[in-house]
Write a protein that holds these residues in place. Structure first.
Motif, PDB file in Angstrom:
ATOM      1  N   ARG A 216      -7.965   7.102 -37.027  1.00 37.48           N
ATOM      2  CA  ARG A 216      -7.548   8.507 -36.993  1.00 37.48           C
ATOM      3  C   ARG A 216      -6.050   8.634 -37.297  1.00 37.48           C
ATOM      4  NH1 ARG A 216      -8.835  13.131 -32.467  1.00 37.48           N
ATOM      5  NH2 ARG A 216      -7.074  14.486 -32.925  1.00 37.48           N
ATOM      6  N   ASP A 220      -4.345  10.694 -40.328  1.00 37.38           N
ATOM      7  CA  ASP A 220      -3.305  11.682 -40.028  1.00 37.38           C
ATOM      8  C   ASP A 220      -2.054  11.424 -40.861  1.00 37.38           C
ATOM      9  OD1 ASP A 220      -4.817  13.063 -38.181  1.00 37.38           O
ATOM     10  OD2 ASP A 220      -3.952  12.069 -36.428  1.00 37.38           O
ATOM     11  N   GLU A 221      -1.657  10.164 -40.937  1.00 34.11           N
ATOM     12  CA  GLU A 221      -0.459   9.822 -41.706  1.00 34.11           C
ATOM     13  C   GLU A 221      -0.648  10.149 -43.186  1.00 34.11           C
ATOM     14  OE1 GLU A 221       2.350   6.029 -43.016  1.00 34.11           O
ATOM     15  OE2 GLU A 221       0.795   5.725 -41.486  1.00 34.11           O
ATOM     16  N   GLU A 224      -0.345  13.950 -43.593  1.00 31.02           N
ATOM     17  CA  GLU A 224       1.060  14.334 -43.452  1.00 31.02           C
ATOM     18  C   GLU A 224       1.875  13.954 -44.683  1.00 31.02           C
ATOM     19  OE1 GLU A 224       2.176  12.379 -39.866  1.00 31.02           O
ATOM     20  OE2 GLU A 224       0.907  13.660 -38.605  1.00 31.02           O
ATOM     21  N   ARG A 251     -10.960  18.655 -38.042  1.00 26.35           N
ATOM     22  CA  ARG A 251      -9.568  18.492 -37.626  1.00 26.35           C
ATOM     23  C   ARG A 251      -8.594  19.200 -38.570  1.00 26.35           C
ATOM     24  NH1 ARG A 251      -9.915  13.485 -36.671  1.00 26.35           N
ATOM     25  NH2 ARG A 251      -8.670  12.340 -38.186  1.00 26.35           N
ATOM     26  N   TYR A 252      -8.937  19.240 -39.867  1.00 23.08           N
ATOM     27  CA  TYR A 252      -7.960  19.721 -40.843  1.00 23.08           C
ATOM     28  C   TYR A 252      -8.298  21.045 -41.517  1.00 23.08           C
ATOM     29  CZ  TYR A 252      -6.298  14.912 -40.470  1.00 23.08           C
ATOM     30  OH  TYR A 252      -5.830  13.715 -40.000  1.00 23.08           O
TER      31      TYR A 252
END
Length: 542
Positions: A216, A220-221, A224, A251-252
């Protein structure tokens, strides 16, 4: 969208965006320092396309054709798209499903030129730095996979990169999204495919897949880094396993411009097929009951979008969901089962357990069955005959890809239903003749949805991709099917007209984007003209 040529000599001939090959004029050869580096005759792009058609026709199999086209893309991008757009119905099955499946399986053996970005989890903490190595600094679309669930073929590790490459080629060929704004990405978190780990030619990380919080954090990285480097970029998630696909989308989806084509694109093309099928049967969407073979993210994505479309026609959403049933390896998904994931529970039936699919058909009496199981031949004769006994025009949609994974063939569906089936499949099948009548099987290919969605997002610089945009897209696909198409059983627009169809869908979606205030550009007087004006054409740069 014009590109100015500044390179000279071999640098010019080795730049796929600038290279014209034998189409360089005498003046260009002289002024660009490439005299003598090419045969002396200068020919038009039309003749180049004709030559490629002849060369492709002489090859023995589709994988060889895939490799030739892949090589062409690496050295002359304009000609590559000119070839694809000259006959999209013929070339889509080569650059994408089903041929791309074999290409992914043999990725390590046939790899010859780099394309896209490979981001290994071993480089956590450096993804923005690595991603910035991509030469194009204005990226609008990323198609990304972690290679775990490639079509119906399973875990192919970095070999899954063939999917983002193929998808983005269709963004351009089918809807005119300019290729310079597209970036294929493979997230390499390892593979659980032991054959790959044991293969000395395997090109990915030699480790088992990373799970849990480390996975995860890596994703996420990545998100971003994309947001930091490419703030106008839309991320399309592709061929992730269910355990990751659904949570990533949740999540996004409300934070960045993103969607999952396996969940939402598949759902939209299925809904478009339903709407086309109902024009044949003369029924309403709210009168339908669907039984899905498969209970993963594709099945629940289709079921949810159909439910939302039913709700827009006045049905209570809970009632709509109850009309979409799921059947997996353990049988019918019923409320008494304790193994259901949260995303499956809305479709659990208040019914006794059923372990045989044909029995579920007889018990639930669906108007349509939809296969997203990736297990071939499960729509057997007993199943099709049961559907034909219940329905005058049974809807039979074996959507699993590639062809080898299809739940049934078009021939089987039409023959076992005495020509009454309304049929669409995920991979292409040839026309079928039953009792003197020719049926043209529809291909419920996401290509009707995701390229058009991409063009709409590109032209409007949309901030988000919403669920209702996929309903709009589905309706826009269905409204282009003619009575003549329907007479042959075809419930999707002909793929030979895919660019025209996609620009129509993109216009409808763009209208919605402007209506909802999620565009970053001002609303023009003519949205169709905006879409057409932004579309790529395979014309050589000057």
């Amino acid at each position: 969208m014009s590109v100015q040529i500044t390179a000279t000599g071999y640098d010019l001939l080795r730049d796929p965006r600038l290279n014209k090959g034998t189409a360089f004029s005498d003046i260009e050869r002289r002024t660009r320092g490439i005299e003598g580096l090419l045969p002396p005759a200068s020919i038009t792009i039309e003749l180049q396309v004709a030559r490629l058609h002849a060369e492709l026709a002489n090859l023995d199999n589709d994988l060889q054709k895939y490799l030739l086209l892949s090589d062409l893309q690496a050295r002359n991008e304009t000609l590559f798209y000119a070839v694809l757009m000259s006959d999209p119905a013929s070339f889509m099955p080569i650059v994408y499903t089903p041929t791309v499946g074999e290409a992914c399986q043999k990725f390590d053996e046939i790899f010859h030129s780099p394309r896209g970005m490979y981001l290994p989890i071993s480089e956590r903490g450096r993804l923005r730095e690595i991603l910035s190595n991509w030469p194009q600094k204005d990226v609008r679309f990323i198609v990304v996979t972690d290679g775990e669930r490639i079509l119906g073929l399973g875990d192919l590790g970095v070999g899954g990169m063939g999917i983002p490459i193929g998808k983005l080629a269709l963004y351009t060929a089918c809807a005119g999204v300019p290729p310079q704004y597209c970036l294929p990405v493979a997230l390499d978190v390892g593979t659980n495919n032991q054959d790959l780990l044991d293969d000395p030619l395997y090109l990915g990380l030699r480790q088992n897949r990373v799970r849990g919080e480390d996975y995860r954090a890596f994703v996420d990285e990545f998100v971003e880094a994309v947001q930091a480097l490419y703030p106008l970029c839309c991320i399309q998630w592709e061929d992730f396993a269910n355990l990751n696909a659904v949570p990533i989308l949740e999540r996004y989806r409300d934070k960045v411009c993103t969607y999952n084509d396996d969940i939402q694109g598949t759902a939209a093309v299925a809904l478009a097929g339903m709407l086309g099928a109902l024009r044949i049967s003369g029924q309403k969407l709210t009168e339908q009951r669907f039984l899905f073979l498969g209970g993963g993210s594709a099945a629940t994505g289709i079921a949810e979008l159909i439910s939302q479309a039913m709700a827009l026609e006045g049905m209570d959403i809970a009632t709509a969901r109850s009309r979409n049933a799921l059947f997996d390896i353990k049988g019918l998904m019923v409320r008494s089962r304790t193994d259901l994931a949260e995303f499956q529970k809305p479709f659990a039936q208040d019914h006794a357990p059923i372990s045989v699919f044909a029995d579920a058909v007889k018990a639930l009496q669906p108007t349509g069955i939809i296969g997203v199981s990736t297990v071939p031949k499960l729509f057997n004769q007993q199943v099709i005959e049961a559907m034909a006994e219940i329905n005058e025009r049974p809807i039979i949609f074996p959507y699993s890809n590639p062809t080898s994974r299809s739940e049934c063939t078009a021939e089987e569906a039409y023959r076992w239903s005495q020509g009454r089936a309304i049929f669409a499949s995920g991979s292409p099948f040839p026309p079928v003749e039953i009792a003197g009548k020719t049926f043209v099987p529809g291909q419920g290919n996401n290509v009707y949805i995701f390229p058009a969605m991409g063009m709409a997002v590109f032209a409007t610089e949309a901030k988000r991709v919403t669920e209702e945009m996929f309903i709009v897209a589905a309706r826009a696909v269905a409204e282009q099917v003619t009575d003549q198409n329907l007479a042959t059983g075809l419930i999707y627009p002909p793929q030979s007209q895919i660019l025209k169809a996609s620009l129509h869908v993109a216009t409808r979606v763009a209208e919605y984007i402007f209506d909802k205030g999620i565009a970053r550009v001002s609303r023009p007087h003519d949205i169709g003209a905006l879409i057409r004006g932004r579309a790529y054409r395979p014309v050589y740069p000057t």
